[in-house]
Design an enzyme around this catalytic site. Sequence first.
Site, PDB file in Angstrom:
ATOM      1  N   THR A  27       0.872  -1.174   0.000  1.00  0.00           N
ATOM      2  CA  THR A  27       0.000   0.000   0.000  1.00  0.00           C
ATOM      3  C   THR A  27       0.907   1.222   0.000  1.00  0.00           C
ATOM      4  O   THR A  27       2.121   1.101   0.193  1.00  0.00           O
ATOM      5  CB  THR A  27      -0.901   0.024   1.258  1.00  0.00           C
ATOM      6  OG1 THR A  27      -0.078   0.222   2.416  1.00  0.00           O
ATOM      7  CG2 THR A  27      -1.686  -1.268   1.412  1.00  0.00           C
ATOM      8  N   ALA A  56       3.158  -1.185   4.717  1.00  0.00           N
ATOM      9  CA  ALA A  56       2.395  -0.032   5.198  1.00  0.00           C
ATOM     10  C   ALA A  56       3.402   1.107   5.390  1.00  0.00           C
ATOM     11  O   ALA A  56       4.459   0.903   5.994  1.00  0.00           O
ATOM     12  CB  ALA A  56       1.703  -0.369   6.510  1.00  0.00           C
ATOM     13  N   VAL A  82       7.500  -2.190   6.940  1.00  0.00           N
ATOM     14  CA  VAL A  82       7.306  -0.738   7.006  1.00  0.00           C
ATOM     15  C   VAL A  82       7.964  -0.074   5.804  1.00  0.00           C
ATOM     16  O   VAL A  82       9.166  -0.235   5.553  1.00  0.00           O
ATOM     17  CB  VAL A  82       7.877  -0.173   8.322  1.00  0.00           C
ATOM     18  CG1 VAL A  82       7.604   1.321   8.399  1.00  0.00           C
ATOM     19  CG2 VAL A  82       7.272  -0.899   9.520  1.00  0.00           C
ATOM     20  N   LYS A  83       7.133   0.675   5.081  1.00  0.00           N
ATOM     21  CA  LYS A  83       7.633   1.378   3.893  1.00  0.00           C
ATOM     22  C   LYS A  83       8.217   2.728   4.331  1.00  0.00           C
ATOM     23  O   LYS A  83       7.537   3.513   5.012  1.00  0.00           O
ATOM     24  CB  LYS A  83       6.480   1.625   2.922  1.00  0.00           C
ATOM     25  CG  LYS A  83       6.642   0.923   1.589  1.00  0.00           C
ATOM     26  CD  LYS A  83       5.435   1.189   0.724  1.00  0.00           C
ATOM     27  CE  LYS A  83       5.719   0.863  -0.721  1.00  0.00           C
ATOM     28  NZ  LYS A  83       4.538   1.083  -1.574  1.00  0.00           N
ATOM     29  N   ILE A  84       9.439   2.950   3.935  1.00  0.00           N
ATOM     30  CA  ILE A  84      10.159   4.167   4.331  1.00  0.00           C
ATOM     31  C   ILE A  84      10.626   4.863   3.053  1.00  0.00           C
ATOM     32  O   ILE A  84      11.214   4.215   2.175  1.00  0.00           O
ATOM     33  CB  ILE A  84      11.417   3.792   5.176  1.00  0.00           C
ATOM     34  CG1 ILE A  84      11.049   2.946   6.403  1.00  0.00           C
ATOM     35  CG2 ILE A  84      12.235   5.016   5.527  1.00  0.00           C
ATOM     36  CD1 ILE A  84      10.618   3.696   7.624  1.00  0.00           C
TER      37      ILE A  84
END
Length: 214
Positions: A27, A56, A82-84
């Site tokens: 996402t 996310a 975790v998207k960074i």
Amino acid sequence: MKFFIDTANVELIRSYYELGIIDGVTTNPSLVSKEDGSFDDIIKEISSFVDGPISAEVIATDTIGMISQAEELAAINRNIVVKIPMTKEGIKAVNALSKKSIKTNVTLVFSPAQALLAAKVGAAYVSPFIGRLDDIGHHGMELIEQIRAIYDNYQFATEIIVASIRHPSHVIEAALNGADVATVPPEVIEKLFNHPLTDIGLAKFLEDWKLRFG
Ligand code: G3P
């Protein structure tokens, strides 16, 4: 090659997941903002039936804020990645999160140098956006070839997610170039099933059967 589905729409995720072809979900803030419900609720609902990595993304842009949001997201479910964003602050956050065994997906990657930096700090995934490169007149898939070669040269474990996919040829080229994952929007997944000769062939088989056996 693994298939992730690139949407935050729970019902679409569910319908393609049930086919058995989806290994995970990605996402981003734009995709989440198209859906009803809170970010946390959407991610929790996806986590309730998807047994695979679910990306996310953090909204903070400073390292401390990214780390704190990442910890909250990671606590939702063991499958959360975790998207960074690929910034200096982001790379610092990925470095700290890798040491805490929180999986990260470095996003908005547009160059091999950025992918190299993400791998060096232990990102689990890197997301090069090939469609957006094509949009500005580059050949986005060349970036995948370059990242694959660099990661193979140094045995980096970071997995390459081909993102910003616009059509089925992107999926095939991703596979030919050795990408680990293609994250595919639902409308492109739908097109992967189709070939006019399949439809024509099936209609003919059924017609012949009907003529002979009624
Ligand atoms: O999830 C990130 C990426 O796939 C975005 O794609 O179509 O907005 O460039 P797009």
